[in-house]
Each structure stands twice: as structure tokens, then as C-alpha cells.
Design a protein around this motif. Sequence first.
Motif, PDB file in Angstrom:
ATOM      1  N   THR A  41       0.812  -1.290   0.129  1.00 34.24           N
ATOM      2  CA  THR A  41      -0.078  -0.074   0.106  1.00 34.24           C
ATOM      3  C   THR A  41       1.009   1.111   0.061  1.00 34.24           C
ATOM      4  OG1 THR A  41      -0.229   0.088   2.449  1.00 34.24           O
ATOM      5  CG2 THR A  41      -1.655  -1.264   1.288  1.00 34.24           C
ATOM      6  N   ILE A  42       0.336   2.308  -0.546  1.00 32.78           N
ATOM      7  CA  ILE A  42       0.827   3.457  -0.307  1.00 32.78           C
ATOM      8  C   ILE A  42       1.450   3.963   1.002  1.00 32.78           C
ATOM      9  CG2 ILE A  42       0.665   6.247  -0.582  1.00 32.78           C
ATOM     10  CD1 ILE A  42       1.212   4.798  -3.270  1.00 32.78           C
ATOM     11  N   GLU A  43       0.432   3.619   2.111  1.00 34.41           N
ATOM     12  CA  GLU A  43       0.803   3.959   3.222  1.00 34.41           C
ATOM     13  C   GLU A  43       1.741   2.999   3.778  1.00 34.41           C
ATOM     14  OE1 GLU A  43      -3.369   5.213   2.446  1.00 34.41           O
ATOM     15  OE2 GLU A  43      -2.188   3.138   2.200  1.00 34.41           O
ATOM     16  N   GLY A  44       1.923   1.865   3.478  1.00 39.77           N
ATOM     17  CA  GLY A  44       2.894   0.897   3.927  1.00 39.77           C
ATOM     18  C   GLY A  44       4.486   1.453   3.346  1.00 39.77           C
ATOM     19  N   TYR A  57       2.211  10.849  -3.106  1.00 40.95           N
ATOM     20  CA  TYR A  57       0.946  11.234  -3.925  1.00 40.95           C
ATOM     21  C   TYR A  57       1.408  12.890  -4.532  1.00 40.95           C
ATOM     22  CZ  TYR A  57      -2.295   7.868  -2.298  1.00 40.95           C
ATOM     23  OH  TYR A  57      -3.053   6.576  -1.873  1.00 40.95           O
ATOM     24  N   ARG A  58       2.505  13.407  -4.121  1.00 36.27           N
ATOM     25  CA  ARG A  58       2.638  14.530  -4.984  1.00 36.27           C
ATOM     26  C   ARG A  58       3.312  14.102  -6.060  1.00 36.27           C
ATOM     27  NH1 ARG A  58       6.508  16.867  -1.472  1.00 36.27           N
ATOM     28  NH2 ARG A  58       4.892  17.279   0.088  1.00 36.27           N
ATOM     29  N   TRP A  59       4.119  12.727  -6.057  1.00 35.55           N
ATOM     30  CA  TRP A  59       4.943  12.431  -7.433  1.00 35.55           C
ATOM     31  C   TRP A  59       4.282  11.313  -8.271  1.00 35.55           C
ATOM     32  CZ3 TRP A  59       9.619  11.977  -3.640  1.00 35.55           C
ATOM     33  CH2 TRP A  59      10.188  13.434  -3.373  1.00 35.55           C
ATOM     34  N   TRP A  60       3.385  10.452  -7.416  1.00 39.81           N
ATOM     35  CA  TRP A  60       2.674   9.590  -8.173  1.00 39.81           C
ATOM     36  C   TRP A  60       1.226   9.588  -7.757  1.00 39.81           C
ATOM     37  CZ3 TRP A  60       7.293   8.663  -5.070  1.00 39.81           C
ATOM     38  CH2 TRP A  60       8.446   8.580  -5.928  1.00 39.81           C
ATOM     39  N   SER A  61       0.556   8.842  -8.746  1.00 39.88           N
ATOM     40  CA  SER A  61      -1.005   8.946  -8.607  1.00 39.88           C
ATOM     41  C   SER A  61      -1.372   7.321  -7.897  1.00 39.88           C
ATOM     42  CB  SER A  61      -1.865   8.727  -9.786  1.00 39.88           C
ATOM     43  OG  SER A  61      -1.343   7.802 -10.881  1.00 39.88           O
ATOM     44  N   SER A  62      -0.627   6.369  -7.937  1.00 43.25           N
ATOM     45  CA  SER A  62      -0.910   5.153  -7.389  1.00 43.25           C
ATOM     46  C   SER A  62       0.274   4.268  -7.126  1.00 43.25           C
ATOM     47  CB  SER A  62      -1.605   4.157  -8.584  1.00 43.25           C
ATOM     48  OG  SER A  62      -0.829   3.932  -9.498  1.00 43.25           O
ATOM     49  N   LYS A  63       0.140   3.213  -6.326  1.00 44.34           N
ATOM     50  CA  LYS A  63       1.343   2.332  -6.032  1.00 44.34           C
ATOM     51  C   LYS A  63       1.978   1.740  -7.455  1.00 44.34           C
ATOM     52  CE  LYS A  63      -1.181  -1.768  -5.014  1.00 44.34           C
ATOM     53  NZ  LYS A  63      -1.623  -3.011  -3.874  1.00 44.34           N
ATOM     54  N   ALA A  64       0.968   1.548  -8.167  1.00 48.24           N
ATOM     55  CA  ALA A  64       1.545   0.669  -9.366  1.00 48.24           C
ATOM     56  C   ALA A  64       2.494   1.678 -10.160  1.00 48.24           C
ATOM     57  CB  ALA A  64       0.430   0.446 -10.437  1.00 48.24           C
ATOM     58  N   ASP A  65       2.279   2.945 -10.150  1.00 48.70           N
ATOM     59  CA  ASP A  65       3.305   3.991 -10.572  1.00 48.70           C
ATOM     60  C   ASP A  65       4.601   4.149  -9.822  1.00 48.70           C
ATOM     61  OD1 ASP A  65       1.379   4.620 -12.594  1.00 48.70           O
ATOM     62  OD2 ASP A  65       0.575   6.406 -11.325  1.00 48.70           O
ATOM     63  N   LEU A  68       6.430   0.936 -10.720  1.00 48.69           N
ATOM     64  CA  LEU A  68       7.064   0.490 -11.950  1.00 48.69           C
ATOM     65  C   LEU A  68       8.399   1.433 -12.353  1.00 48.69           C
ATOM     66  CD1 LEU A  68       3.542   0.500 -14.058  1.00 48.69           C
ATOM     67  CD2 LEU A  68       5.306  -1.351 -13.920  1.00 48.69           C
ATOM     68  N   GLU A  69       8.248   2.842 -11.597  1.00 52.36           N
ATOM     69  CA  GLU A  69       9.130   3.657 -11.686  1.00 52.36           C
ATOM     70  C   GLU A  69      10.152   3.163 -10.790  1.00 52.36           C
ATOM     71  OE1 GLU A  69       9.978   8.323 -10.523  1.00 52.36           O
ATOM     72  OE2 GLU A  69       8.219   7.934 -11.659  1.00 52.36           O
ATOM     73  N   ALA A  70      10.228   2.691  -9.821  1.00 50.28           N
ATOM     74  CA  ALA A  70      11.205   1.994  -8.918  1.00 50.28           C
ATOM     75  C   ALA A  70      11.863   0.918  -9.680  1.00 50.28           C
ATOM     76  CB  ALA A  70      10.653   1.611  -7.671  1.00 50.28           C
ATOM     77  N   PHE A  71      11.135   0.226 -10.211  1.00 48.46           N
ATOM     78  CA  PHE A  71      11.802  -0.994 -11.126  1.00 48.46           C
ATOM     79  C   PHE A  71      12.386  -0.732 -12.348  1.00 48.46           C
ATOM     80  CE2 PHE A  71      11.712  -4.960 -13.463  1.00 48.46           C
ATOM     81  CZ  PHE A  71      11.782  -5.914 -12.327  1.00 48.46           C
ATOM     82  N   LEU A  72      11.932   0.362 -13.033  1.00 48.37           N
ATOM     83  CA  LEU A  72      12.642   0.990 -14.141  1.00 48.37           C
ATOM     84  C   LEU A  72      13.949   1.590 -13.711  1.00 48.37           C
ATOM     85  CD1 LEU A  72      12.742   1.710 -17.118  1.00 48.37           C
ATOM     86  CD2 LEU A  72      11.366   3.688 -16.654  1.00 48.37           C
TER      87      LEU A  72
END
Length: 213
Positions: A41-44, A57-65, A68-72
Amino acid sequence: MAAQKSAHPAPSTTRRSEKSRRAIYDAALALVGEVGYPRTTIEGIAARAGVGKQTIYRWWSSKADVLLEAFLDLSEQASRDAGPEYEFAIPDTGDLAADLKAVLRLTVDQLKDPRFEVPSRALAAEGVVNEELGRVFVAKLLEPSLRLYVDRVRAAQEVGQVRQEVDPRIALELWVSPLAQRWLQHTGPISYEYTDTLVDYALYGLAPRTVGA
């Protein structure tokens, strides 16, 4: 009286933001590897990174975002570690087999690296059941790597090392797909010997070779 300047300059906002971003990347990858994508979760992520969830949330709209950016970012780090010649293209030494074997050996190293393996397995597994995430995963993470293979095969076609009618996208599946399947489904060990053999089978086929060929 003029105000005296502080002996200690204020911390750089840019540096502080980059530190927070890096902490969020690390937290997201670690968490998805430990508890899986659905329970991440975002909270986690925020709690583990030591930041407020509003920062995320200032930088990403969801945990998927975030993931994916972290993995990239992790993949880009691996490319940089491999050397500048591997960062944006598969090297072209004039020997297609050698070039493919070299880059696939680097891929084996990456797939065996726990930093990469644990979160990538979690995301790949979720991508199978979550079609939307799977499509984004392919488009943002897998497709750029596949394009490098396409470019290298096309370069080989230009110098007559590969038949003109060969579709590079189909050709690359002869070594990329078996490696991915073996790694994802644990159908066998992955090694340099294995990927070298995939390249040999892909380029030279399975039929007996005639003497002098």
C-alpha cells in the motif's frame, strides 16, 4: 546592522527530494517482494521510507506508478553497472552470436540478483492476473529491452548475417521467451551455458549440419 549569514547553509531541497525519492523506491521494491503486490500500500511504502504519504501522492498517483518507476530505475542502474556500452544498445562487434550471448549473460546475472529477482517476480505474477498492470509492465519495462534486440537483429540483417525476411520480433522470442519461462516457472536452472545454448539453437537451428557448412 546587516543580518549575518548563517555558517551552515540551508539544506538543498533538490537533494532532500532525491533522498526521499530514493527511499521510496527502495521501500516499494522491498515491500512488494515481502508481502506481494496486493498487500503493498501507499501507506506501507510511506511508513517504510520514513515519509508522509502526501509526499508519495505528490509524485505518483498510485502504488503501481511507484513500483513501475522504482523497477525501471533499478533496471537502469543494472545497465549502468554493466557499462556504458550496454546502457542504450546491444553492442555490435560484428559477431551477432557473441553479442547476444554477452547481453544474455548480463540478464542472467540480473535475474539472479535478489534486489531484482524478488520484486520482479512479484510484479510479473500480478501482471498475469491484473491485465492493466501487465500491459503497463510490458510497455514501460519490457518493451524498451525488446527494442534493443530488434535493433541488433536488424543491424545483422543489413550486413547479411540474418535473412532479410526474418521478423526480428519473432526472432528475439527464440531466446528471450525460453529464458523468461524457465525463470518465472522454475522449470530449470538459468545459467550462462543455458543462454549460450539458446542463442546457438536460435541462430543455427536444430537440423544436422553438413560437413563444411
